[in-house]
Design a protein around this motif. Structure first.
Motif, short mmCIF file in Angstrom:
data_model
loop_
_atom_site.label_atom_id
_atom_site.label_comp_id
_atom_site.label_asym_id
_atom_site.label_seq_id
_atom_site.Cartn_x
_atom_site.Cartn_y
_atom_site.Cartn_z
N THR A 91 38.09 28.26 30.13
CA THR A 91 38.74 27.50 31.19
C THR A 91 38.78 28.38 32.44
N ASP A 92 38.33 27.85 33.56
CA ASP A 92 38.18 28.70 34.74
C ASP A 92 39.51 28.90 35.46
N ARG A 93 39.46 29.62 36.57
CA ARG A 93 40.73 29.99 37.22
C ARG A 93 41.37 28.83 37.95
N PHE A 94 40.67 27.71 38.00
CA PHE A 94 41.26 26.51 38.60
C PHE A 94 41.71 25.52 37.53
N GLY A 95 41.61 25.94 36.26
CA GLY A 95 42.06 25.08 35.17
C GLY A 95 41.00 24.12 34.66
N CYS A 169 28.48 28.64 35.66
CA CYS A 169 29.04 28.19 34.38
C CYS A 169 30.56 28.14 34.48
N PHE A 170 31.14 29.22 34.98
CA PHE A 170 32.58 29.24 35.23
C PHE A 170 32.91 30.35 36.21
N ASP A 171 34.06 30.24 36.82
CA ASP A 171 34.61 31.26 37.73
C ASP A 171 35.99 31.59 37.16
N TRP A 172 36.06 32.73 36.46
CA TRP A 172 37.23 33.05 35.63
C TRP A 172 38.08 34.09 36.31
N GLY A 173 39.37 33.88 36.36
CA GLY A 173 40.28 34.87 36.93
C GLY A 173 41.29 35.31 35.90
N PHE A 174 41.51 36.63 35.84
CA PHE A 174 42.36 37.14 34.77
C PHE A 174 43.05 38.41 35.23
N VAL A 175 44.33 38.52 35.27
CA VAL A 175 45.25 37.42 35.04
C VAL A 175 45.46 36.73 36.39
N GLU A 176 45.20 35.43 36.44
CA GLU A 176 45.18 34.74 37.72
C GLU A 176 46.51 34.90 38.47
N ASP A 177 47.59 34.92 37.71
CA ASP A 177 48.89 35.06 38.36
C ASP A 177 49.09 36.43 39.01
N ASN A 178 48.25 37.39 38.65
CA ASN A 178 48.37 38.74 39.23
C ASN A 178 47.58 38.90 40.53
N ARG A 179 46.81 37.88 40.87
CA ARG A 179 45.81 38.04 41.93
C ARG A 179 46.43 38.54 43.24
N GLU A 180 47.47 37.87 43.68
CA GLU A 180 48.04 38.25 44.99
C GLU A 180 48.72 39.62 44.92
N ALA A 181 49.38 39.88 43.80
CA ALA A 181 50.05 41.18 43.66
C ALA A 181 49.03 42.31 43.66
N LEU A 358 48.81 46.84 37.51
CA LEU A 358 48.32 45.56 38.03
C LEU A 358 46.80 45.51 37.95
N ILE A 359 46.30 44.47 37.31
CA ILE A 359 44.84 44.34 37.15
C ILE A 359 44.45 42.89 37.38
N TYR A 360 43.37 42.72 38.14
CA TYR A 360 42.82 41.38 38.29
C TYR A 360 41.30 41.44 38.10
N VAL A 361 40.83 40.59 37.22
CA VAL A 361 39.41 40.57 36.87
C VAL A 361 38.85 39.20 37.22
N ASN A 362 37.81 39.17 38.01
CA ASN A 362 37.14 37.91 38.32
C ASN A 362 35.72 37.97 37.78
N VAL A 363 35.35 36.93 37.06
CA VAL A 363 34.00 36.89 36.48
C VAL A 363 33.36 35.55 36.81
N LYS A 364 32.22 35.62 37.44
CA LYS A 364 31.44 34.41 37.70
C LYS A 364 30.25 34.44 36.75
N ALA A 365 30.21 33.47 35.85
CA ALA A 365 29.11 33.39 34.88
C ALA A 365 28.06 32.44 35.42
N TYR A 417 52.01 49.49 23.52
CA TYR A 417 51.90 49.37 24.97
C TYR A 417 51.30 48.01 25.32
N ALA A 418 52.05 47.25 26.09
CA ALA A 418 51.56 45.94 26.54
C ALA A 418 50.84 46.14 27.87
N THR A 419 49.55 45.86 27.89
CA THR A 419 48.78 46.03 29.12
C THR A 419 49.03 44.84 30.05
N PRO A 420 48.67 44.96 31.32
CA PRO A 420 48.77 43.79 32.20
C PRO A 420 47.63 42.79 31.99
#
Lengths: 792, 161
Positions: A91-95, A169-181, A358-365, A417-420
């Motif tokens: 599921t992509d970053r836009f749901g 195929c998809f534009d995935w954001g992870f963790v999307e809620d972390n993007r602005e931070a 804080l980590i944000y990963v964007n992947v465009k497949a 340890y819980a990663t972001p």
């Protein structure tokens, strides 16, 4: 280096010699191509020689009259056959769910990569099938090939799949809620190091090419597929349910001795479905043996990421944020697990060994006109490790810091340890593996070795890095939420025979890992009997419980845990029988060295007495328990496991030619508990060999028209014995996994994950030591690339 | 089809082959000696190495008819009749010189050819000699070690062990 575990000669921790070696060393293994079914015909696939084109017609009129031809199939002859399914939905970053194209067994209206199968020629001999293929006339209207990922996403780009909205195929954001931070943290950072890099496309190239033999029994209506697979149950489910509509009880899948996999034999391939289908259609067995040339254009390939990574640090050199943008090549179709690799197996590892908040990963497949890309040894984790460990090295150089000290300062030191990025590391000790590395790599002696290299006119460099991976895939309820269309438990049936020997049927599959030796070590330890009283059965859906197979370093952690659980049930029941035989209470029975005894007494009965009583129950508590001694367990892990370690590479660069040689390579790994240290060493060696191959030699290259330039061992540079050194490996740092019964973490992929950044870090170090302003070279670091970089 | 006769692992054999039939195909399909493996189609991988008149040959690179009258040795003939492994085979097991086993027959046959000509090869000589044998599992570490051990060299002190 002494290996203290080697002193044990049996059971857990012993370097037991591999029993499977005898058949492999004497030429009596049973690989799929060694199997021949009476009356079998042979199939040859006519494959596209263009990367992208509209299939106007396939004229078989001459070919079908050729000597020995049984029948020629095109897509029109496959009525009722479904497409090859994908096992994971992202599921992509836009749901929105990913775009999922059809993947026909034989090409329909278009061909989408060089090697896309168009027609299947079945004949009496392989040669006749190939001869007939030459007589088929194809009319293909060539279309522009989509090769470059970024160009593929341009407005108006030619589409690989006409019915999709684009090549995305998809534009995935992870963790999307972390993007602005994350964006804000990077703006606020005292220092940001940016690195753009390519994780080169690789071909897995197990030495055994793929083979499939379909067979059909008209009397029973049963189909059998013999195939080179890492997971026969997965193939049975995918092919049976989604492609051919054969229920599991009428379909048997056999994966006998398999000559290596490295991921490429996980997937369900069109050739398997075709052979199974054709055997029924023709009422005779149909065999396909891939040539190496076919393997290059039909086995799923690996890696192929283009990434920009930014690492933010505060004024005290603490990591504050990581932001990545990756383009990930899916190829022309979605292979079985392809969507999971650049997402969940990559994004969740971006914290590495470090406490970056804080980590944000964007992947465009992206779809391209190339062979499908899926998991290859490490699968997403090497891509994560490479970019992270390269950018940390670059940051250390920019800031004038010792790269080891910068890593240590940022290590996760408290567990769990819980990663972001959504995972929780249960155990680890990254300082300990780094200390061990420094010792076994003799880093104290590096300066002297560098001086000696300089005397010889060579530039010596040192590269160090850490890695963490997530193995033992994985909790089914979690992966279900993440889009997996399968559970990821595993299974074992432990059958105790009347005279005391055990037969263990497992859902895991051994294709080089040595399960037939290491799994019995566990049971021998639990019961206190010789290892040779235990036999492992695997690779045949007819006699093993449903299991998900071997990949992702999961066999021991998942299937091994199932085996332990089943054996615990066996021991529990055997104690009840022993209690009855000795007229004692169940709770007082102890099992040691294959003897059941009553606590505090000298009364005992042997393992074999109890097992015999279970099957000859003359004196037996039949009113309480059933006869027999056979138990099955399914084990669904509570979490991934997290092997980790530190690697060091020393290279020499020839300043005249750019040729890089590996002078020393050292690996300090924490795999938790180790069952067979000899096998573990071997797994690490092999992984390092593949990682050095990626770093220095291997590259799968398509030209602009989609022609595969590296389509044989003549052009694809496989590492050879004289390209590689002896390795120093150590796994004495052991923080056992907390959530599986053996405390094991998995060792199959570590070498391939941990080694590429060490090599590249070392080459950059070598060049910078000579005053060259080189901060990065993309893999593979061929002499031409290194030499060019040195010229500035 | 043409008749071909040769000696394989000490036994006289005959068969009918096409002119284009490779020695590897004749061994595998004609004689059922499936220990000789085929891992590529460009004579690179070496999984198919056998000995022809005492010389290591990639059997995918030789026509069956070219072996007319020859003495051919394959992996199936390396152990003693009672199954006892020969020195090289035993060293491969002792030192974990194989994993999936697919390249192994070629490795063992190449190692045998090397040690016949060079009974105590150095590490570098072994690595160089094996340039025609690919292994994807072992990273070659334990293969080189096994061959050194088979040649009677002490491998317990290898730097990287």
């Amino acid at each position: 280096m002494p290996k203290d575990q080697d002193t044990k000669d049996s059971g857990i921790g012993a370097a037991s010699k591999r029993r499977e070696d005898i058949r492999f060393l004497t030429g009596t293994g049973n690989y799929t191509d060694d199997i021949n079914v009476n009356g079998q015909a042979y199939v040859h696939f006519l494959r596209s020689d263009v990367a992208h084109g509209r299939l106007k017609s396939v004229d078989t009129s001459v070919a079908k009259e050729m000597p020995g031809v049984v029948r020629i199939f095109t897509s029109a002859d496959l009525e009722g056959v479904g497409g090859i399914p994908t096992g994971w939905q992202i599921t992509d970053r836009f749901g929105e769910v990913m775009q999922e194209p059809a993947h026909p067994v034989l090409a329909t209206e278009k061909v989408r990569h060089v090697g896309d199968p168009i027609a299947a020629i079945v004949a009496e001999t392989p040669e006749q099938a190939r001869n007939a293929a030459e007589a088929i006339t194809l009319d293909i209207e060539e279309l522009p090939a989509v090769i470059d990922m970024k160009a593929a996403l341009n407005d108006g780009a030619t589409k690989v799949h006409d019915d999709l909205t684009s090549n995305l195929c998809f534009d995935w954001g992870f963790v999307e809620d972390n993007r602005e931070a994350v964006d804000q943290a990077i703006k606020d950072a005292a220092h940001v190091t940016t690195l753009e890099l390519v994780n080169n496309r690789l071909v897995a190239n197990p030495m055994e090419p793929r083979v499939a033999i379909g067979d059909f029994n008209r009397a029973t209506g049963d189909s059998t597929l013999y195939t080179t697979s890492q997971n026969p149950h997965v193939i049975r489910l995918l092919m049976g349910a989604f492609v051919l509509g054969i229920p599991e009880h009428k379909l048997r899948v056999v994966a006998p001795d398999v000559g290596g996999g490295f991921g490429s034999k996980i997937y369900h391939y069109a050739e398997e479905a075709f052979c199974t289908f054709a055997a029924k259609a023709l009422n005779r067995a149909v065999k396909w043996t891939s040539s190496r040339s076919e393997a290059f254009m039909s086995d799923a390939q690996g890696r192929d990421h283009v990434t920009k990574i930014e690492l933010a640090l505060d004024g005290d050199n603490n990591f504050t944020a990581i932001r990545t943008e990756t383009y990930s090549n899916m190829g022309a179709y979605l292979s079985t697990f392809a969507p999971a690799i650049p997402t969940w197996l990559h994004g969740t590892l971006m914290a590495g060994n470090y406490k970056t908040p804080l980590i944000y990963v964007n992947v465009k497949a992206v779809f391209t006109n190339t062979v499908a890309v899926d998991a290859y040894r490490g699968a997403g984790r090497p891509e994560a490790t490479y970019q992270l460990e390269r950018v940390i090295d670059k940051a250390a150089r920019e800031l004038g810091l010792d790269p080891i000290a910068l890593r240590r300062q940022n290590f996760v030191t408290e567990f769990p340890y819980a990663t972001p990025v959504a995972v929780e590391y249960d155990t680890g000790d990254y300082g300990a593996t780094m200390d061990k590395l420094i010792e076994i790599a003799d880093l104290a002696g590096f300066d002297a070795r560098r001086a000696a290299s300089a005397e010889a006119g060579k530039l010596r460099g040192l590269g160090v890095n850490c890695y963490i991976e997530a193995c033992g895939i994985a909790p089914s309820n979690l992966v279900g939420q993440l889009g997996a269309r399968a559970g990821l438990y595993d299974s074992a049936t432990v059958r105790v025979n009347a005279t005391g020997g055990l037969t263990v049927m497992t859902g895991a599959h051994s294709h080089g890992q040595g399960h037939e030796t290491s799994f019995p070590q566990v049971i021998a330890e639990m019961i206190g009997i010789p290892e040779d009283m235990v036999e492992i059965v695997h690779g045949d859906t007819a006699n093993t419980p449903m299991g998900m197979g071997t990949y992702g370093s999961r066999s021991l952690a998942v299937a091994g845990s199932a085996m332990v659980r089943a054996t615990e049930k066996i021991i529990s029941k055997a104690k009840k029988i022993a209690a009855h035989l000795m007229e004692a209470a169940d709770a007082d029975i102890e099992l040691k060295d294959g003897q059941f005894s009553v606590a505090g007494t000298d009364t005992s009965v042997a393992w074999g007495d109890v097992t015999l009583a279970a099957y000859v129950p003359h004196n037996y508590p039949l009113e309480e328990i059933e006869p027999g001694l056979e138990e099955t367990a399914f084990y669904d892990p509570a979490n991934f496991t997290y092997p980790a370690g530190a690697y060091a590479c020393e290279v020499e660069v020839d300043p005249e030619t750019g040729k890089v040689t590996i002078e020393r390579f050292s690996a300090a790994d924490d795999f938790g508990n180790v069952i067979n240290p000899m096998i573990v060493d071997g797994q690490v060696h092999g992984g390092i060999g593949q990682g050095i191959g990626q770093a220095l030699m291997e590259n799968c290259v398509y030209d602009d028209t989609g022609q595969l330039l590296s389509a044989s061992f003549m052009d694809y540079a496989m590492p050879r014995a004289d390209d590689l050194p002896f390795y120093a490996v150590d796994h004495s740092c052991q923080t056992p996994c907390t959530h599986n019964p053996l405390g094991v973490k998995g060792c199959g992929e570590a070498g391939a994950i941990g080694s590429p950044p060490a090599v590249v870090n070392a080459v950059v170090d070598a060049l910078q030591s000579a005053g060259k302003d080189v901060t990065h070279i993309d893999m593979p670091l061929s002499p031409a690339r290194v030499w060019a970089a040195m010229q500035g | 089809m043409t008749k071909v006769a040769m000696t394989v692992n000490g036994k006289p054999v005959t068969g009918e082959v096409e002119g284009r039939t490779l020695l590897s195909s004749f061994l595998r399909e004609g004689l059922g000696l499936t220990g000789t493996h085929v891992g590529c189609d460009t004579s690179q991988c070496g999984a198919c190495v056998v000995h022809v008149d005492g010389v290591a040959v990639k059997s995918c690179t030789m026509l069956a008819l070219e072996a007319e009258g020859a003495e051919v040795a394959t992996i199936e003939g390396q152990a003693a009749p009672d199954g006892t492994l020969n020195t090289i085979q035993q060293a491969f097991q002792d030192h974990h010189g194989l994993q999936c086993g697919f390249c192994t027959p070629g490795m063992v046959m190449s190692a045998a050819a090397l040690l016949k000509d060079n009974p105590k090869p150095t590490e570098a000589e072994i690595r160089h000699y094996l340039e025609g044998n690919l292994c994807r599992c072992t990273g070659y570490h334990n293969i080189v070690k096994a061959i050194m051990a088979a040649s009677g060299q002490d491998v317990s002190v290898l730097a990287a062990e």
